[in-house]
Design an enzyme around this catalytic site. Sequence first.
Site, mmCIF file in Angstrom:
data_model
loop_
_atom_site.group_PDB
_atom_site.id
_atom_site.type_symbol
_atom_site.label_atom_id
_atom_site.label_comp_id
_atom_site.label_asym_id
_atom_site.label_seq_id
_atom_site.Cartn_x
_atom_site.Cartn_y
_atom_site.Cartn_z
ATOM 1 N N LYS A 164 11.229 6.547 -9.009
ATOM 2 C CA LYS A 164 10.343 6.416 -7.939
ATOM 3 C C LYS A 164 10.504 4.976 -7.425
ATOM 4 O O LYS A 164 10.198 3.978 -8.030
ATOM 5 C CB LYS A 164 8.971 6.713 -8.386
ATOM 6 C CG LYS A 164 8.092 6.655 -7.055
ATOM 7 C CD LYS A 164 6.671 6.938 -7.744
ATOM 8 C CE LYS A 164 5.816 5.939 -8.165
ATOM 9 N NZ LYS A 164 5.165 5.014 -7.076
ATOM 10 N N ASP A 214 8.474 6.581 -2.491
ATOM 11 C CA ASP A 214 7.021 6.588 -2.410
ATOM 12 C C ASP A 214 6.405 5.672 -1.309
ATOM 13 O O ASP A 214 5.902 4.627 -1.548
ATOM 14 C CB ASP A 214 6.177 6.182 -3.538
ATOM 15 C CG ASP A 214 4.722 6.563 -3.975
ATOM 16 O OD1 ASP A 214 4.251 7.124 -2.968
ATOM 17 O OD2 ASP A 214 4.194 6.241 -4.945
ATOM 18 N N LYS A 233 4.122 6.368 1.204
ATOM 19 C CA LYS A 233 2.763 6.904 1.676
ATOM 20 C C LYS A 233 2.541 6.662 2.988
ATOM 21 O O LYS A 233 1.468 5.703 3.398
ATOM 22 C CB LYS A 233 1.774 6.018 0.809
ATOM 23 C CG LYS A 233 1.881 6.534 -0.693
ATOM 24 C CD LYS A 233 0.695 5.778 -1.518
ATOM 25 C CE LYS A 233 0.569 6.055 -3.028
ATOM 26 N NZ LYS A 233 1.658 5.367 -3.620
ATOM 27 N N ASP A 274 0.148 7.683 9.707
ATOM 28 C CA ASP A 274 0.068 7.035 11.176
ATOM 29 C C ASP A 274 -0.054 8.388 12.250
ATOM 30 O O ASP A 274 -0.338 9.316 11.497
ATOM 31 C CB ASP A 274 1.359 6.456 11.466
ATOM 32 C CG ASP A 274 1.286 5.344 12.585
ATOM 33 O OD1 ASP A 274 0.529 5.551 13.602
ATOM 34 O OD2 ASP A 274 1.646 4.321 12.494
ATOM 35 N N THR A 318 -5.827 7.189 -7.029
ATOM 36 C CA THR A 318 -6.498 7.071 -8.261
ATOM 37 C C THR A 318 -7.267 5.909 -8.286
ATOM 38 O O THR A 318 -8.012 5.874 -9.228
ATOM 39 C CB THR A 318 -5.213 7.253 -9.309
ATOM 40 O OG1 THR A 318 -4.302 6.336 -9.168
ATOM 41 C CG2 THR A 318 -4.911 8.673 -9.499
ATOM 42 N N ARG A 353 4.820 1.560 -16.138
ATOM 43 C CA ARG A 353 4.870 0.467 -17.174
ATOM 44 C C ARG A 353 4.941 1.007 -18.550
ATOM 45 O O ARG A 353 5.598 0.352 -19.298
ATOM 46 C CB ARG A 353 3.459 -0.425 -16.981
ATOM 47 C CG ARG A 353 3.700 -1.320 -15.800
ATOM 48 C CD ARG A 353 2.331 -1.601 -15.203
ATOM 49 N NE ARG A 353 1.582 -0.507 -14.584
ATOM 50 C CZ ARG A 353 0.380 -0.879 -14.235
ATOM 51 N NH1 ARG A 353 -0.296 -2.064 -14.325
ATOM 52 N NH2 ARG A 353 -0.431 0.290 -13.916
#
Length: 244
Positions: A33, A61, A63, A66, A116, A207
């Site tokens: 990603k 990614d 996101k 608009d 999240t 991570r």
Amino acid sequence: MTPAPIAVALDAPDLETAARWASLVTPHVSTVKVGLELYLRYGPDVIATIRGASGVRVFLDLKLHDIPNTVAGAARAVARLRPAILTVHAAGGPAMIRAAVEAVPQTQIAAVTVLTSLSAADLATIGIQGPPEDAVRRMAAQAVAAGAPALVCSPQEVAAVRAEVGPDITLITPGVRPAGSDAQDQARVATPERAIADGADLLVIGRPITASPDPGATAAAIAAALRRVGAPGRGPGAAGSGRR
Ligand code: C5P
């Protein structure tokens, strides 16, 4: 061995590090990603560098959020990079989601429900009352009705979302932490095994893999744990995963 349904979040400070992580994990996972930080720093070339010769699926990614015409244009602009998955914010509304889906038929559009990082109190400040799960379910149903083949939600909501949208929609969950690892800034986490059992198709893990001493070995260990619980051993397909 079939790569595990994991998208490793390459949230690296520089391109060399991201490319190194990608080459270490791609034997074990279906997807990598690329997020806003890497894409905005290095531009479209980052995708070819990350993909390398491996042919790993790239999850872009960005996101997008608009007006429909602008999002459709932006989606078309990145479609030539052949990302397997491209994110848009579900909050952009049905017309925007539909515009993205129609603009890039070869790319799986994933609608991000509620970030999240947002708590119930945060949502209330922007006028969304009630438990986050209710908002997630509403946005999920609306995004699917607008044609989104995939959704991003927290692993803690994935069972409810699966019940809401049925078997054919690809569910992608960040906030995944192997047992015993640090939650860091993720508030609503679950283990990889739990997320899959609850109905996730693709786990976004950053991570816990990339900050470990040996990212390749850590990715292999999580992939093995998923195989033990019978995970499908593949990422989502182009139009829903057909997982059931
Ligand atoms: O390192 P970690 O496993 O927390 O990485 C999670 C990744 O998932 C990050 O790239 C983050 O931007 C992304 N993400 C998230 N929550 C969302 C959507 C994406 O954490 N709702």
